[in-house]
Design a protein around this motif. Structure first.
Motif, PDB file in Angstrom:
ATOM      1  N   MET A   1       2.368  39.323  47.722  1.00  0.00           N
ATOM      2  CA  MET A   1       1.365  38.327  47.419  1.00  0.00           C
ATOM      3  C   MET A   1       2.070  37.090  46.839  1.00  0.00           C
ATOM      4  O   MET A   1       3.007  37.188  46.067  1.00  0.00           O
ATOM      5  CB  MET A   1       0.383  38.899  46.399  1.00  0.00           C
ATOM      6  CG  MET A   1      -0.691  37.938  46.007  1.00  0.00           C
ATOM      7  SD  MET A   1      -1.792  38.746  44.837  1.00  0.00           S
ATOM      8  CE  MET A   1      -3.314  38.075  45.338  1.00  0.00           C
ATOM      9  N   LYS A   2       1.560  35.913  47.205  1.00  0.00           N
ATOM     10  CA  LYS A   2       2.149  34.654  46.768  1.00  0.00           C
ATOM     11  C   LYS A   2       1.305  34.011  45.669  1.00  0.00           C
ATOM     12  O   LYS A   2       0.089  34.105  45.679  1.00  0.00           O
ATOM     13  CB  LYS A   2       2.266  33.687  47.945  1.00  0.00           C
ATOM     14  CG  LYS A   2       3.206  34.188  49.029  1.00  0.00           C
ATOM     15  CD  LYS A   2       3.255  33.218  50.188  1.00  0.00           C
ATOM     16  CE  LYS A   2       4.076  33.779  51.303  1.00  0.00           C
ATOM     17  NZ  LYS A   2       5.439  33.307  51.302  1.00  0.00           N
ATOM     18  N   VAL A   3       2.005  33.339  44.744  1.00  0.00           N
ATOM     19  CA  VAL A   3       1.356  32.659  43.634  1.00  0.00           C
ATOM     20  C   VAL A   3       1.913  31.244  43.576  1.00  0.00           C
ATOM     21  O   VAL A   3       3.125  31.045  43.629  1.00  0.00           O
ATOM     22  CB  VAL A   3       1.635  33.379  42.297  1.00  0.00           C
ATOM     23  CG1 VAL A   3       1.038  32.614  41.137  1.00  0.00           C
ATOM     24  CG2 VAL A   3       1.123  34.809  42.331  1.00  0.00           C
ATOM     25  N   LEU A  28       5.285  39.818  42.798  1.00  0.00           N
ATOM     26  CA  LEU A  28       4.649  38.595  43.271  1.00  0.00           C
ATOM     27  C   LEU A  28       5.699  37.525  43.538  1.00  0.00           C
ATOM     28  O   LEU A  28       6.677  37.402  42.812  1.00  0.00           O
ATOM     29  CB  LEU A  28       3.644  38.087  42.243  1.00  0.00           C
ATOM     30  CG  LEU A  28       2.523  39.069  41.864  1.00  0.00           C
ATOM     31  CD1 LEU A  28       1.735  38.564  40.673  1.00  0.00           C
ATOM     32  CD2 LEU A  28       1.609  39.304  43.047  1.00  0.00           C
TER      33      LEU A  28
END
Length: 189
Positions: A1-3, A28
């Motif tokens: 997952m990207k932040v 992340l």
């Protein structure tokens, strides 16, 4: 997952941004995009004021950028020598009030001792200053940014603590924000 983190990268213990490190440790993938830029102004006037500590009762720094402005003033060899030989000691005989550990660290790098770093914000720092019950015959010097809030000046004025402000940096939108966001969202989607 990207932040996506809309903030300036800061170096942590291992050189990477501590937020990126923490998010990475939880699987992340974080990307930092700076949204603000700073332009330093009035540095000659600031240095002139720093050369006359006898005109002030102390210093107030509520942001790391204000301390950076002082550091920029001291970059020439002549200014650096004057600071090292006498100015630093004269300022160290006066209180240097700060908000936050990052600001305090930068003040330490200037060779100055500070207090108030745990106050958390300008309002609490103003309360800390006022709690000293000192009668000031000269103002406190307050290098600040163009977007400073009036909480600290107002509170100090209410308590008859003289203050001299000088705007030493201006805050603006980072010049690359649009292209950085476009590039990020093109890669993600």
């Amino acid at each position: 997952m990207k932040v996506l983190l809309l903030k300036e990268p800061k170096s942590g213990e291992h050189g990477a941004d501590p937020y990126v490190e923490e998010l990475s440790s939880h699987g992340l993938q974080a990307t930092l995009i700076p949204v603000l830029s700073f332009k330093f102004v009035s540095l000659e006037q600031l240095y002139d004021k720093l050369c006359h500590p006898e005109n002030y009762e102390g210093l107030i720094f509520t942001s790391p950028r204000a301390v950076e402005a002082v550091t920029l003033c001291l970059q020439t060899s002549t200014n650096k020598e004057a600071w090292a030989h006498s100015l630093k000691n004269k300022w160290n005989s006066k209180p240097v009030y700060v908000v936050g550990k990052a600001t305090s660290s930068l003040v330490d790098e200037l060779g100055l001792s500070s207090e108030g770093q745990t106050s958390g914000n300008a309002e609490k720092l103003a309360d800390h200053i006022c709690s000293k019950n000192v009668s000031y015959s000269a103002p406190l010097l307050f290098p600040c940014g163009s977007l400073k809030r009036e909480v600290l000046p107002k509170r100090l004025k209410e308590m008859d603590v003289p203050l001299e402000t000088i705007t030493v940096y201006q805050t603006a939108q980072h010049p690359d924000i649009r292209s950085s966001l476009t590039r990020y969202f093109t890669q993600v989607y």
